[in-house]
Motif scaffolding. Structure first.
Motif, PDB file in Angstrom:
ATOM      1  N   GLU A 105       2.639   1.030  -3.974  1.00 26.62           N
ATOM      2  CA  GLU A 105       2.027   0.338  -5.103  1.00 26.62           C
ATOM      3  C   GLU A 105       2.086   1.118  -6.405  1.00 26.62           C
ATOM      4  O   GLU A 105       2.047   2.342  -6.369  1.00 26.62           O
ATOM      5  CB  GLU A 105       0.597  -0.084  -4.771  1.00 26.62           C
ATOM      6  CG  GLU A 105      -0.412   1.022  -4.634  1.00 26.62           C
ATOM      7  CD  GLU A 105      -1.799   0.476  -4.358  1.00 26.62           C
ATOM      8  OE1 GLU A 105      -2.257  -0.453  -5.044  1.00 26.62           O
ATOM      9  OE2 GLU A 105      -2.438   1.020  -3.451  1.00 26.62           O
ATOM     10  N   SER A 129       0.822  -1.215   0.000  1.00 24.38           N
ATOM     11  CA  SER A 129       0.000   0.000   0.000  1.00 24.38           C
ATOM     12  C   SER A 129       0.852   1.261   0.000  1.00 24.38           C
ATOM     13  O   SER A 129       0.452   2.278  -0.552  1.00 24.38           O
ATOM     14  CB  SER A 129      -0.958   0.008   1.198  1.00 24.38           C
ATOM     15  OG  SER A 129      -0.267   0.238   2.399  1.00 24.38           O
ATOM     16  N   LEU A 132      -7.412  -1.699   4.834  1.00 22.19           N
ATOM     17  CA  LEU A 132      -6.289  -0.853   5.257  1.00 22.19           C
ATOM     18  C   LEU A 132      -6.580   0.056   6.459  1.00 22.19           C
ATOM     19  O   LEU A 132      -5.736   0.155   7.354  1.00 22.19           O
ATOM     20  CB  LEU A 132      -5.767  -0.029   4.086  1.00 22.19           C
ATOM     21  CG  LEU A 132      -4.963  -0.824   3.063  1.00 22.19           C
ATOM     22  CD1 LEU A 132      -4.632   0.059   1.861  1.00 22.19           C
ATOM     23  CD2 LEU A 132      -3.701  -1.393   3.677  1.00 22.19           C
ATOM     24  N   LYS A 171      -8.375  -2.295   0.024  1.00 24.15           N
ATOM     25  CA  LYS A 171      -8.403  -0.902   0.489  1.00 24.15           C
ATOM     26  C   LYS A 171      -9.396  -0.714   1.628  1.00 24.15           C
ATOM     27  O   LYS A 171      -9.208   0.158   2.478  1.00 24.15           O
ATOM     28  CB  LYS A 171      -8.711   0.037  -0.679  1.00 24.15           C
ATOM     29  CG  LYS A 171      -7.540   0.149  -1.637  1.00 24.15           C
ATOM     30  CD  LYS A 171      -7.852   0.995  -2.844  1.00 24.15           C
ATOM     31  CE  LYS A 171      -6.644   0.954  -3.788  1.00 24.15           C
ATOM     32  NZ  LYS A 171      -6.903   1.615  -5.052  1.00 24.15           N
ATOM     33  N   THR A 172     -10.447  -1.543   1.681  1.00 18.61           N
ATOM     34  CA  THR A 172     -11.386  -1.450   2.801  1.00 18.61           C
ATOM     35  C   THR A 172     -10.772  -2.023   4.080  1.00 18.61           C
ATOM     36  O   THR A 172     -11.208  -1.683   5.181  1.00 18.61           O
ATOM     37  CB  THR A 172     -12.714  -2.179   2.511  1.00 18.61           C
ATOM     38  OG1 THR A 172     -12.488  -3.590   2.413  1.00 18.61           O
ATOM     39  CG2 THR A 172     -13.377  -1.652   1.245  1.00 18.61           C
ATOM     40  N   SER A 174      -0.558  -4.836  -6.391  1.00 20.87           N
ATOM     41  CA  SER A 174      -1.220  -3.642  -5.879  1.00 20.87           C
ATOM     42  C   SER A 174      -2.424  -4.070  -5.040  1.00 20.87           C
ATOM     43  O   SER A 174      -2.850  -5.226  -5.080  1.00 20.87           O
ATOM     44  CB  SER A 174      -1.640  -2.715  -7.015  1.00 20.87           C
ATOM     45  OG  SER A 174      -2.466  -3.396  -7.920  1.00 20.87           O
ATOM     46  N   ILE A 175      -2.973  -3.130  -4.304  1.00 24.06           N
ATOM     47  CA  ILE A 175      -4.096  -3.391  -3.413  1.00 24.06           C
ATOM     48  C   ILE A 175      -5.395  -3.337  -4.216  1.00 24.06           C
ATOM     49  O   ILE A 175      -5.601  -2.418  -5.005  1.00 24.06           O
ATOM     50  CB  ILE A 175      -4.156  -2.350  -2.277  1.00 24.06           C
ATOM     51  CG1 ILE A 175      -2.812  -2.222  -1.561  1.00 24.06           C
ATOM     52  CG2 ILE A 175      -5.269  -2.678  -1.286  1.00 24.06           C
ATOM     53  CD1 ILE A 175      -2.377  -3.411  -0.793  1.00 24.06           C
ATOM     54  N   THR A 176      -6.276  -4.301  -3.992  1.00 27.43           N
ATOM     55  CA  THR A 176      -7.591  -4.307  -4.637  1.00 27.43           C
ATOM     56  C   THR A 176      -8.534  -3.370  -3.882  1.00 27.43           C
ATOM     57  O   THR A 176      -8.225  -2.890  -2.794  1.00 27.43           O
ATOM     58  CB  THR A 176      -8.203  -5.725  -4.638  1.00 27.43           C
ATOM     59  OG1 THR A 176      -8.423  -6.114  -3.276  1.00 27.43           O
ATOM     60  CG2 THR A 176      -7.311  -6.722  -5.353  1.00 27.43           C
ATOM     61  N   ASP A 177      -9.706  -3.153  -4.452  1.00 26.69           N
ATOM     62  CA  ASP A 177     -10.715  -2.351  -3.753  1.00 26.69           C
ATOM     63  C   ASP A 177     -11.082  -3.005  -2.419  1.00 26.69           C
ATOM     64  O   ASP A 177     -11.261  -2.311  -1.418  1.00 26.69           O
ATOM     65  CB  ASP A 177     -11.962  -2.174  -4.624  1.00 26.69           C
ATOM     66  CG  ASP A 177     -11.718  -1.240  -5.797  1.00 26.69           C
ATOM     67  OD1 ASP A 177     -10.742  -0.451  -5.748  1.00 26.69           O
ATOM     68  OD2 ASP A 177     -12.504  -1.293  -6.767  1.00 26.69           O
TER      69      ASP A 177
END
Length: 133
Positions: free
Chosen positions: A48, A45, A104, A101-102, A95-98
């Protein structure tokens, strides 16, 4: 023939897993139980997209094998995504997915709690090691 999800999952994964029917938070508890999973998530994160070797260099003490396993598990669970580019040699970025991201903000809250309480935890450990009350 009927197999529970956890039995099928165990065939293809490393360690014995928690009972998913009993505890819907089991995947998160597994990530918390793996000392590298949240570290990898935070490092991705922060930088990325990031490549494997960059992650490997930036996380002291993790082995390539463990890093690879953690990346595979987080990718399988949909927390990170793996993008393969058809370059020569092939290039892979994470990379971080959607969904990730929830997660994090919760991870960041845990990190902050750890930072805020670090000194008291170290005092408690020291006192308990020496039998001090």
């Amino acid at each position: 023939m009927f197999y529970s999800f956890s039995i099928l999952f165990n065939r293809h994964d490393m360690a014995k897993k928690l009972d998913y029917e009993y505890c819907k938070a089991a995947p998160m508890l597994e990530w918390l139980g793996n000392k590298w999973a949240l570290v990898v998530l935070v490092k991705i994160s922060e930088n990325e997209p990031v490549r494997f070797n960059e992650l490997y260099r930036n996380i002291p003490s993790v082995s390539e094998k463990v890093l690879s396993q953690v990346l595979k598990q987080l990718t399988t669970d949909g927390i990170i995504e793996r993008q393969l580019y058809p370059d020569v040699p092939p290039r892979v970025e994470y990379s971080i997915t959607d969904l990730g991201k929830t997660l994090l903000p919760h991870v960041e809250a845990l990190i902050k709690w750890g930072q805020d309480n670090f000194e008291q935890i170290m005092i408690n450990r020291h006192n308990n090691e020496w039998g001090v009350q």
